[in-house]
Write a protein that holds these residues in place. Structure first.
Motif, PDB file in Angstrom:
ATOM      1  N   ASN A 401       0.830  -1.209   0.000  1.00  0.00           N
ATOM      2  CA  ASN A 401       0.000   0.000   0.000  1.00  0.00           C
ATOM      3  C   ASN A 401       0.864   1.259   0.000  1.00  0.00           C
ATOM      4  O   ASN A 401       0.551   2.244  -0.689  1.00  0.00           O
ATOM      5  CB  ASN A 401      -0.927  -0.004   1.216  1.00  0.00           C
ATOM      6  N   LYS A 404       2.294   1.692  -3.477  1.00  0.00           N
ATOM      7  CA  LYS A 404       1.274   2.205  -4.401  1.00  0.00           C
ATOM      8  C   LYS A 404       1.098   3.711  -4.238  1.00  0.00           C
ATOM      9  O   LYS A 404       0.925   4.433  -5.225  1.00  0.00           O
ATOM     10  CB  LYS A 404      -0.051   1.476  -4.167  1.00  0.00           C
ATOM     11  N   ASN A 408       1.912   6.448  -7.062  1.00  0.00           N
ATOM     12  CA  ASN A 408       0.894   7.460  -7.397  1.00  0.00           C
ATOM     13  C   ASN A 408       1.471   8.873  -7.296  1.00  0.00           C
ATOM     14  O   ASN A 408       1.240   9.727  -8.175  1.00  0.00           O
ATOM     15  CB  ASN A 408      -0.290   7.296  -6.441  1.00  0.00           C
ATOM     16  N   ASN A 448      -4.935   1.569 -12.391  1.00  0.00           N
ATOM     17  CA  ASN A 448      -6.155   0.771 -12.312  1.00  0.00           C
ATOM     18  C   ASN A 448      -6.512   0.431 -10.861  1.00  0.00           C
ATOM     19  O   ASN A 448      -5.840   0.864  -9.918  1.00  0.00           O
ATOM     20  CB  ASN A 448      -6.032  -0.504 -13.163  1.00  0.00           C
ATOM     21  N   LYS A 449      -7.563  -0.375 -10.690  1.00  0.00           N
ATOM     22  CA  LYS A 449      -8.043  -0.702  -9.346  1.00  0.00           C
ATOM     23  C   LYS A 449      -7.010  -1.469  -8.537  1.00  0.00           C
ATOM     24  O   LYS A 449      -6.998  -1.396  -7.304  1.00  0.00           O
ATOM     25  CB  LYS A 449      -9.332  -1.524  -9.449  1.00  0.00           C
ATOM     26  N   ALA A 450      -6.164  -2.229  -9.223  1.00  0.00           N
ATOM     27  CA  ALA A 450      -5.137  -3.007  -8.524  1.00  0.00           C
ATOM     28  C   ALA A 450      -3.935  -2.155  -8.137  1.00  0.00           C
ATOM     29  O   ALA A 450      -3.002  -2.641  -7.501  1.00  0.00           O
ATOM     30  CB  ALA A 450      -4.687  -4.181  -9.396  1.00  0.00           C
ATOM     31  N   GLY A 451      -3.953  -0.865  -8.533  1.00  0.00           N
ATOM     32  CA  GLY A 451      -2.832   0.005  -8.214  1.00  0.00           C
ATOM     33  C   GLY A 451      -1.695  -0.093  -9.198  1.00  0.00           C
ATOM     34  O   GLY A 451      -0.585   0.373  -8.925  1.00  0.00           O
TER      35      GLY A 451
END
Length: 548
Positions: A401, A404, A408, A448-451
Motif C-alpha cells: 500500500n 502504491k 501514485n 487501475n483498481k489493482a494500483g
C-alpha cells in the motif's frame, strides 16, 4: 524497398519476399538469445556459412563493430575504432579487441560499451524495446510482456522507466506482490496441516492443552514406574460415576425426547391434507335441495387455498426440523456407542485382579498419550508458524500500500511538471499523430483498481472526446510509431538508441497518409533519429516511391 526483379516471380505472393528477415538479422547481431524457431536456426544448412557484422556509432564518436556467425553464435567478437565503414570481413582473430566471447559475456561487454543509463536497472537489450518491431507486434502499442535474454518479463516497469517514471518503485511493488502471493499460498498449505478446531483455539490454548497432556503423561509414567494401580482405579471409578454414567443418562433422556418430537412431526406431515372438497359439498347440497353456488362456493375455495398455503409453509419448517432431529439422533447414537465402550473398558479395568494385565493396559494408554502429545506439539509448531506468517503478510500488505502511494505520487509529480521526460514524450507523441493524421492525440498513464500502471493512447475528435483505436484500425500502428519516436526523441541527448526498425508500417494506409508518414520519418531523421523501414513497392504511393 522490396520488389520483384524477375519476370517469372511477378505473379507470386508479395508477402513471401521475407523482407522481415532484416529485423531478425538486426536483432541477432545485437545479441538476441538463440531461438530454434528463427529462420537462421531452422535452415542452418543454408545459413551456416554466413557471418554478420554490425557497426554501431556511440556517443564518444567511436564505432563498435560486432561480429557474430550463424554457425557459432556463442563466439562473438568486438572491435572499437574512431573511423567508420572499415572492412572487417576477413581479419585474423587477434585483430579483434575481444574475441570469441560467450553470449552472456558479449552482452555484458556491449552493455558497458553502450552505457544506456536511462534503461537501468535493465541492460541495453531492454532499451531496444522501442527500436525493433516485427509485423506481428506493430499493432501492439504497449506490449505487456518482453522477452529479454530468453526470459519473459513484465514490460510495465520498463515502459514506465522509458517514460521517465521511477522504475525502481514499480519493480519493488511487483516484487512485493509476488512475495505476497507466495506467502498466501504457503498460508493455505499451513491451514490444511492444522485442524480447524485447533486453529480456532489459537496458539495460547494449544499451549494449555500441551501442558495438561504433558502432565498426564508424567503422572501415568510415574504410576507405571511405581507399579501402583490404586490411583488409576480410583480415577476411573470417579470418571465412570461422575462423567460417563451421567452423560449416558443425559443422552438417553435427550434421545427419548427427540424421538417423541420426531413421531409428532411424522404425524403432522401425514395429516396435512385438506379433506373438504367444494365440488363434493355442492353435490351434497344439491341432493338435499339446498342452493350452493356463487359467492358461497368462491369463499370456500379461497379459504381452502389460504389454508393450503399455510399448511405447505408449515410443512417446509417441519421437514427442516425433521432433518435436524434425525441428525441429532445419529450423533447421540454415535456418542453413546463410544461412551458405552469406555464404560465397558473402565469396568473391565477396575475389576481386573491381574496386575500385569493392568500394567500392560496402562502402558498402551501411555503410548497413545505420547502420540497425542507429539501430534499436539506438531500442531503447535504449525499454528505458531501460521501466526508468524500472518504477521509477515500484514507487513507485506502495508508495504504494498505504501509503494502504491509512492508510485501514485511519482506519477503526479511527472504529470504536473511540464519539463519532465513524460511531458516531453506526450507533446512529441501528439505532434507526430497530428502531422500524419491531422488530429491531436493524448498519451495517458492511468492507475487501475489493482494500483498498477496502465498506458493508453487516444485521439481527439472534432468534439474533443478521446477515441482509442481498435486492434483492427490501421491507425493503431501509427500510435506505435508515434510512441517509439517520441521516446527516442526525448532521450536524444542521452546515451540511448537512436534507431527504430519497422516492417509493414505503410500497409493498409491510404496514399495521403503514407506520404505524410514518410515525410514524418524524414523529419525525425533530420532531428538525429534513424528510422529503418522495410516496405513493399506495392505498399507505396507514387510520390512516396519516388521519395524512397
Amino acid at each position: 524497398m522490396a520488389e520483384h526483379m524477375l519476370l517469372e516471380n511477378l505473379n507470386k505472393n508479395n508477402k513471401n519476399l521475407k523482407k522481415s528477415f532484416l529485423g531478425f538479422i538486426l536483432d541477432f547481431t545485437l545479441l538476441s538469445n538463440k531461438d530454434i524457431n528463427l529462420f537462421l536456426s531452422k535452415n542452418y544448412k543454408i545459413f551456416d556459412p554466413l557471418v554478420f557484422f554490425l557497426e554501431i556509432k556511440v556517443d564518444n564518436a567511436n564505432y563498435i563493430t560486432i561480429k557474430r556467425s550463424v554457425a557459432e553464435p556463442s563466439k562473438i567478437c568486438f572491435k572499437t575504432r574512431p573511423t567508420p565503414l572499415q572492412d572487417f570481413s576477413d581479419p585474423p582473430l587477434e585483430d579483434w579487441d575481444r574475441q570469441d566471447l560467450s553470449l552472456d559475456q558479449a552482452i555484458e561487454e556491449l552493455n558497458g560499451l553502450l552505457d544506456f543509463q536511462s534503461a537501468r536497472p535493465w541492460n541495453y537489450r531492454a532499451a531496444l524495446f522501442n527500436s525493433i518491431h516485427a509485423r506481428r507486434d506493430i499493432h501492439d502499442i504497449f506490449k505487456k510482456s518482453l522477452k529479454l535474454h530468453s526470459k519473459h518479463i513484465n514490460s510495465i516497469p520498463l515502459q514506465a522507466c522509458l517514460l521517465g517514471f521511477n522504475a525502481y518503485l514499480i519493480l519493488k511493488l511487483y516484487e512485493k506482490e509476488d512475495k505476497l502471493q507466495e506467502l498466501l499460498i504457503k498460508e493455505n498449505e499451513l491451514r490444511e496441516k492444522v485442524q480447524l478446531f485447533l486453529y480456532n483455539l489459537g496458539y495460547t490454548d494449544i499451549e494449555g492443552l500441551l501442558l495438561l497432556k504433558s502432565d498426564e503423561v508424567a503422572r501415568q509414567q510415574k504410576l507405571l514406574d511405581a507399579f501402583d494401580f490404586s490411583e488409576p482405579d480410583y480415577e476411573r471409578t470417579i470418571n465412570l460415576a461422575d462423567n460417563i454414567d451421567v452423560r449416558i443418562a443425559e443422552l438417553n433422556n435427550e434421545r427419548y425426547s427427540l424421538n417423541f418430537n420426531l413421531n409428532k412431526i411424522k404425524s403432522s406431515l401425514e395429516s396435512g391434507q385438506i379433506l373438504f372438497s367444494p365440488e363434493k359439498a355442492k353435490l351434497l347440497f344439491e341432493e338435499a335441495g339446498v342452493l350452493f353456488a356463487g359467492q358461497i362456493k368462491k369463499d370456500f375455495e379461497t379459504l381452502i387455498a389460504f389454508n393450503r398455503a399455510i399448511t405447505e409453509e408449515r410443512q417446509k419448517y417441519l421437514q427442516v426440523e425433521f432433518a435436524e432431529i434425525k441428525t441429532k439422533l445419529q450423533n447421540i447414537d454415535t456418542e453413546l456407542i463410544i461412551l458405552n465402550k469406555k464404560r465397558s473398558d473402565i469396568l473391565s479395568f477396575i475389576t481386573e485382579k491381574d496386575s500385569f494385565k493392568k500394567y500392560k493396559k496402562l502402558s498402551n494408554e501411555l503410548v497413545t498419550l505420547r502420540s497425542d502429545l507429539a501430534i499436539l506439539d506438531e500442531k503447535r509448531i504449525h499454528i505458531r508458524g501460521l501466526a508468524d506468517l500472518r504477521k509477515e503478510i500484514k507487513i507485506i500488505k502495508a508495504e504494498i500500500n505504501a509503494l502504491k502511494e509512492s508510485v501514485n505520487d511519482d506519477i503526479y509529480i511527472h504529470k504536473s511538471n511540464n519539463t519532465s521526460i513524460y511531458s516531453q514524450i506526450r507533446l512529441y507523441f501528439s505532434e507526430i499523430i497530428e502531422n500524419v493524421l491531422s488530429r491531436k492525440a493524448i498519451l495517458s498513464v492511468l492507475i487501475n483498481k489493482a494500483g498498477h500502471l496502465k498506458f493508453r493512447g487516444s485521439m481527439l475528435n472534432e468534439s474533443g472526446s478521446s477515441i482509442v483505436p481498435t486492434n483492427r484500425s490501421p491507425y493503431r500502428k501509427l500510435f506505435r510509431v508515434a510512441f517509439d519516436l517520441a521516446v527516442l526523441r526525448s532521450r536524444i541527448h542521452e546515451k540511448f538508441p537512436r534507431f527504430v526498425f519497422y516492417d509493414g508500417v505503410f500497409e493498409s494506409l491510404n496514399p495521403q497518409k503514407k506520404e505524410k508518414l514518410l515525410l514524418e520519418f524524414g523529419r525525425q531523421a533530420d532531428l538525429g533519429l534513424q528510422p529503418i523501414i522495410i516496405n513493399l513497392d506495392s505498399d507505396s504511393a507514387s510520390q512516396s516511391d519516388a521519395a524512397l
